[in-house]
Write a protein that holds these residues in place. Structure first.
Motif, PDB file in Angstrom:
ATOM      1  N   ALA A 201      10.253  19.146   2.499  1.00 59.36           N
ATOM      2  CA  ALA A 201      10.546  20.819   2.090  1.00 59.36           C
ATOM      3  C   ALA A 201      11.919  21.227   2.646  1.00 59.36           C
ATOM      4  O   ALA A 201      12.601  21.059   1.739  1.00 59.36           O
ATOM      5  N   LEU A 202      12.331  20.309   3.364  1.00 62.51           N
ATOM      6  CA  LEU A 202      13.408  20.178   3.990  1.00 62.51           C
ATOM      7  C   LEU A 202      15.109  19.333   3.329  1.00 62.51           C
ATOM      8  O   LEU A 202      16.002  19.129   3.486  1.00 62.51           O
ATOM      9  N   GLN A 203      13.741  18.409   2.628  1.00 61.03           N
ATOM     10  CA  GLN A 203      15.242  17.092   2.320  1.00 61.03           C
ATOM     11  C   GLN A 203      16.156  17.003   1.420  1.00 61.03           C
ATOM     12  O   GLN A 203      17.515  17.451   1.307  1.00 61.03           O
ATOM     13  N   PRO A 204      16.263  18.856   0.852  1.00 64.31           N
ATOM     14  CA  PRO A 204      16.980  19.253  -0.058  1.00 64.31           C
ATOM     15  C   PRO A 204      18.624  20.169   0.959  1.00 64.31           C
ATOM     16  O   PRO A 204      19.327  20.077   0.263  1.00 64.31           O
ATOM     17  N   ILE A 205      17.551  20.420   2.285  1.00 65.62           N
ATOM     18  CA  ILE A 205      18.597  20.734   2.960  1.00 65.62           C
ATOM     19  C   ILE A 205      19.981  19.646   3.619  1.00 65.62           C
ATOM     20  O   ILE A 205      20.844  19.887   3.478  1.00 65.62           O
ATOM     21  N   ALA A 206      19.318  18.463   3.940  1.00 62.42           N
ATOM     22  CA  ALA A 206      19.536  17.612   4.593  1.00 62.42           C
ATOM     23  C   ALA A 206      21.034  16.575   3.239  1.00 62.42           C
ATOM     24  O   ALA A 206      22.049  16.424   3.152  1.00 62.42           O
ATOM     25  N   ASP A 241       9.007  14.529  -6.596  1.00 61.84           N
ATOM     26  CA  ASP A 241       8.436  15.992  -5.290  1.00 61.84           C
ATOM     27  C   ASP A 241       7.622  15.676  -4.523  1.00 61.84           C
ATOM     28  O   ASP A 241       7.003  16.178  -3.720  1.00 61.84           O
ATOM     29  N   LEU A 242       6.667  14.873  -5.058  1.00 67.36           N
ATOM     30  CA  LEU A 242       4.815  14.208  -4.367  1.00 67.36           C
ATOM     31  C   LEU A 242       4.653  15.707  -3.877  1.00 67.36           C
ATOM     32  O   LEU A 242       3.703  16.009  -2.435  1.00 67.36           O
ATOM     33  N   ALA A 243       4.278  16.702  -4.930  1.00 69.77           N
ATOM     34  CA  ALA A 243       3.718  17.946  -4.252  1.00 69.77           C
ATOM     35  C   ALA A 243       2.279  17.364  -4.055  1.00 69.77           C
ATOM     36  O   ALA A 243       1.764  18.623  -3.349  1.00 69.77           O
ATOM     37  N   PHE A 244       1.417  16.684  -4.009  1.00 64.92           N
ATOM     38  CA  PHE A 244       0.299  16.374  -3.282  1.00 64.92           C
ATOM     39  C   PHE A 244       0.586  16.479  -1.624  1.00 64.92           C
ATOM     40  O   PHE A 244      -0.555  16.643  -1.193  1.00 64.92           O
ATOM     41  N   ARG A 364       9.933  24.885  -4.060  1.00 65.99           N
ATOM     42  CA  ARG A 364      10.713  23.521  -3.280  1.00 65.99           C
ATOM     43  C   ARG A 364      11.440  22.702  -5.107  1.00 65.99           C
ATOM     44  O   ARG A 364      12.493  22.236  -4.352  1.00 65.99           O
ATOM     45  N   ALA A 365      10.699  22.441  -5.399  1.00 68.49           N
ATOM     46  CA  ALA A 365      11.553  21.784  -7.148  1.00 68.49           C
ATOM     47  C   ALA A 365      12.786  22.683  -7.246  1.00 68.49           C
ATOM     48  O   ALA A 365      13.871  21.862  -8.031  1.00 68.49           O
ATOM     49  N   HIS A 366      12.829  23.822  -6.984  1.00 64.07           N
ATOM     50  CA  HIS A 366      14.472  24.244  -7.474  1.00 64.07           C
ATOM     51  C   HIS A 366      15.581  24.436  -6.536  1.00 64.07           C
ATOM     52  O   HIS A 366      16.269  23.266  -6.658  1.00 64.07           O
ATOM     53  N   LEU A 367      14.908  23.501  -5.275  1.00 62.55           N
ATOM     54  CA  LEU A 367      15.535  22.774  -3.939  1.00 62.55           C
ATOM     55  C   LEU A 367      16.058  21.914  -4.868  1.00 62.55           C
ATOM     56  O   LEU A 367      17.607  21.431  -4.627  1.00 62.55           O
ATOM     57  N   ARG A 368      15.232  21.333  -4.696  1.00 63.95           N
ATOM     58  CA  ARG A 368      15.703  19.248  -5.548  1.00 63.95           C
ATOM     59  C   ARG A 368      16.559  19.403  -6.458  1.00 63.95           C
ATOM     60  O   ARG A 368      16.937  18.523  -6.574  1.00 63.95           O
ATOM     61  N   ARG A 369      16.074  20.640  -7.626  1.00 60.44           N
ATOM     62  CA  ARG A 369      17.031  20.007  -8.466  1.00 60.44           C
ATOM     63  C   ARG A 369      18.327  20.451  -8.816  1.00 60.44           C
ATOM     64  O   ARG A 369      19.027  19.944  -9.518  1.00 60.44           O
ATOM     65  N   GLU A 370      18.196  21.791  -8.129  1.00 63.45           N
ATOM     66  CA  GLU A 370      20.167  22.452  -7.487  1.00 63.45           C
ATOM     67  C   GLU A 370      20.764  21.618  -6.556  1.00 63.45           C
ATOM     68  O   GLU A 370      22.170  22.274  -7.021  1.00 63.45           O
ATOM     69  N   VAL A 371      20.435  21.923  -5.632  1.00 62.59           N
ATOM     70  CA  VAL A 371      21.096  21.140  -4.422  1.00 62.59           C
ATOM     71  C   VAL A 371      22.233  19.836  -4.385  1.00 62.59           C
ATOM     72  O   VAL A 371      23.020  20.031  -4.555  1.00 62.59           O
TER      73      VAL A 371
END
Length: 455
Positions: A201-206, A241-244, A364-371
């Motif tokens: 979840a926090l990987q986009p913050i990194a 994203d590995l939603a599972f 979570r997908a928003h962060l991965r897409r936009e960051v």
């Protein structure tokens, strides 16, 4: 990528061995370690181009020169493709000649930072003699794809042929990106699951804090971390994203199920990589692999296969944090500090989980897409990733303080967060600083990055 594994072992006879292999990484807290891996671009000082393997000033000569420091060679045919030491560390080469240190498993960030310092000193000594320099960036700022020589490694030839079938940027990932990552332990399946969920979840913050790849072929590319963007068009079978991971019942077996669906790249036998690209590990388990008919895999084959998926967090016998661009020395030390603070103290881990547990899959997908595009300025809920990063760093800092691991001068591991705290305060990552320099002091030319930011 690390040096090839040695030894095969007995064939797998029960699929439960696949999950058990990862579960065997469970360790009591006193045995937890951290291993830092970082890549850097090698360039000729004279013209900033990437050297080939074979040239007198090339990557082969650089690896050979490092042997003076006690590194032992790993060869593929006549070529040195990696160097190893008994402490578990190794130096290897990426497809485009990027040089990687996979560090030894160490107890503290202080130790891993000292390891980085020693490694860079060794590499710089040899590189200077060859007229080479080294720089940590997430994406090659100048070279075109066609300008980057391929390294002579069988694994890379297989991937080179297969990548374009699955995405348009896979070859750029191989040739023109560099990352820094840290590998961390877990105590049990439940501990692994919690750490996996928090870190994914926090990987986009990194990604936002370490964003350091705003240039492509000498011009701004419209991204703060183009390296991160590259992964979105590399291969959908082995990224995403590995939603599972956030679903009920996730654990070692569920991850093994995911990896069984990831198409294979290769099988390593007798020092050679056998092309199995696109083939099924399930067929391999049944002795029906077209590349090796009648043969069944060993745990070494499974270990190799685990390295061929590329999610932002990857599970082996440990968890790999994979979301950060490569950067300067302080960045290499900051990455393990950031994640150790969050994941190696129970109170910090609980606080981080409380922060992310109610995020939806869409968020979570928003962060991965936009960051990758917007970095710390990415909107999120009622603020931005900048605000979120500040909170996450508070948690990490508290976790490091609780660990209280001090260096010889009495400083704890929080010292390595300083550059990240400044980035969160100002909203400016390394990419923002590079872009400002490009538009002002550098006169919209990218070459000065090699002079001002090389190791």
């Amino acid at each position: 990528m690390s040096a090839p594994a040695s030894g095969l072992g007995a064939p797998i006879t029960d699929r439960r061995e696949l999950a058990a292999y990862m579960e065997s990484g469970n360790k009591p807290i006193e045995n937890w370690r951290l291993g830092t891996e970082h890549e850097k671009f090698v360039f000729r000082l004279s013209d900033k181009t990437a050297p080939s393997y074979e040239a007198p000033d090339g990557i082969g000569a650089l690896l050979g020169g490092l042997m003076r420091f006690g590194w032992q060679p790993v060869r593929e045919g006549e070529n040195i493709i990696a160097l190893t030491r008994p402490d578990g560390s190794n130096v290897s080469l990426e497809p485009g000649g990027q040089l990687e240190l996979s560090g030894a498993p160490l107890k503290t960030v202080n130790e891993t930072c000292a390891e980085v310092h020693t490694h860079l000193a060794e590499v710089k000594e040899v590189a200077r003699e060859l007229g080479l320099g080294l720089i940590g960036l997430g994406f090659n700022p100048k070279a075109k794809r066609a300008d980057v020589p391929w390294m002579p490694k069988g694994r890379y030839k297989i991937m080179r042929d297969y990548m374009p079938k699955r995405g348009s940027l896979g070859l750029d990932m191989m040739l023109r990106t560099c990352t820094v990552q840290v590998n961390l332990d877990f105590a049990s399946e439940a501990d692994m699951v919690k750490k996996f969920r928090v870190s994914l979840a926090l990987q986009p913050i990194a990604t936002a804090l370490f964003a350091n790849s705003p240039f492509t072929e000498g011009r701004p590319n419209g991204f703060k971390s183009f390296r991160s963007q590259v992964w979105t068009d590399t291969d959908p079978d082995r990224t995403g994203d590995l939603a599972f991971v956030f679903e009920d019942g996730f654990g070692f077996e569920r991850y093994a199920d995911y990896m069984l669906k990831v198409p294979m790249y290769f099988v390593y036998r007798d020092g050679k990589y056998i092309d199995a690209s696109g083939q099924s590990f399930i067929d391999f388990l049944d002795g029906k692999l077209p590349a090796l008919p009648g043969e069944r895999p060993t745990i070494t084959d499974w270990s190799d296969h685990l390295t061929t998926a590329f999610p932002e967090v990857r599970l082996k016998k440990f968890l790999e944090m994979r979301g950060a661009d490569s950067g300067p020395w302080k960045s290499i030390c900051a990455l393990p500090a950031f994640w150790v603070g969050l994941l190696y103290d129970d109170t910090a881990l609980d606080a981080a989980w409380d922060l992310v547990k109610n995020w939806s899959a869409e968020e979570r997908a928003h962060l991965r897409r936009e960051v990758p595009k917007s970095g710390l300025q990415t909107p999120f809920r009622f603020g931005s990733v900048k605000d979120l990063a500040a909170r996450v760093l508070e948690i990490s800092e508290a976790g490091l303080k609780a660990r209280a691991r001090r260096d010889g001068w009495g400083n704890d591991e929080t010292q390595y967060l300083a550059s990240l705290i400044e980035a969160a305060r100002t909203g400016k990552s390394a990419a923002d600083i590079l872009l400002a320099r490009f538009n002002d002091a550098w006169g919209r030319k990218v070459d000065p990055v090699y002079d001002e930011f090389a190791y």
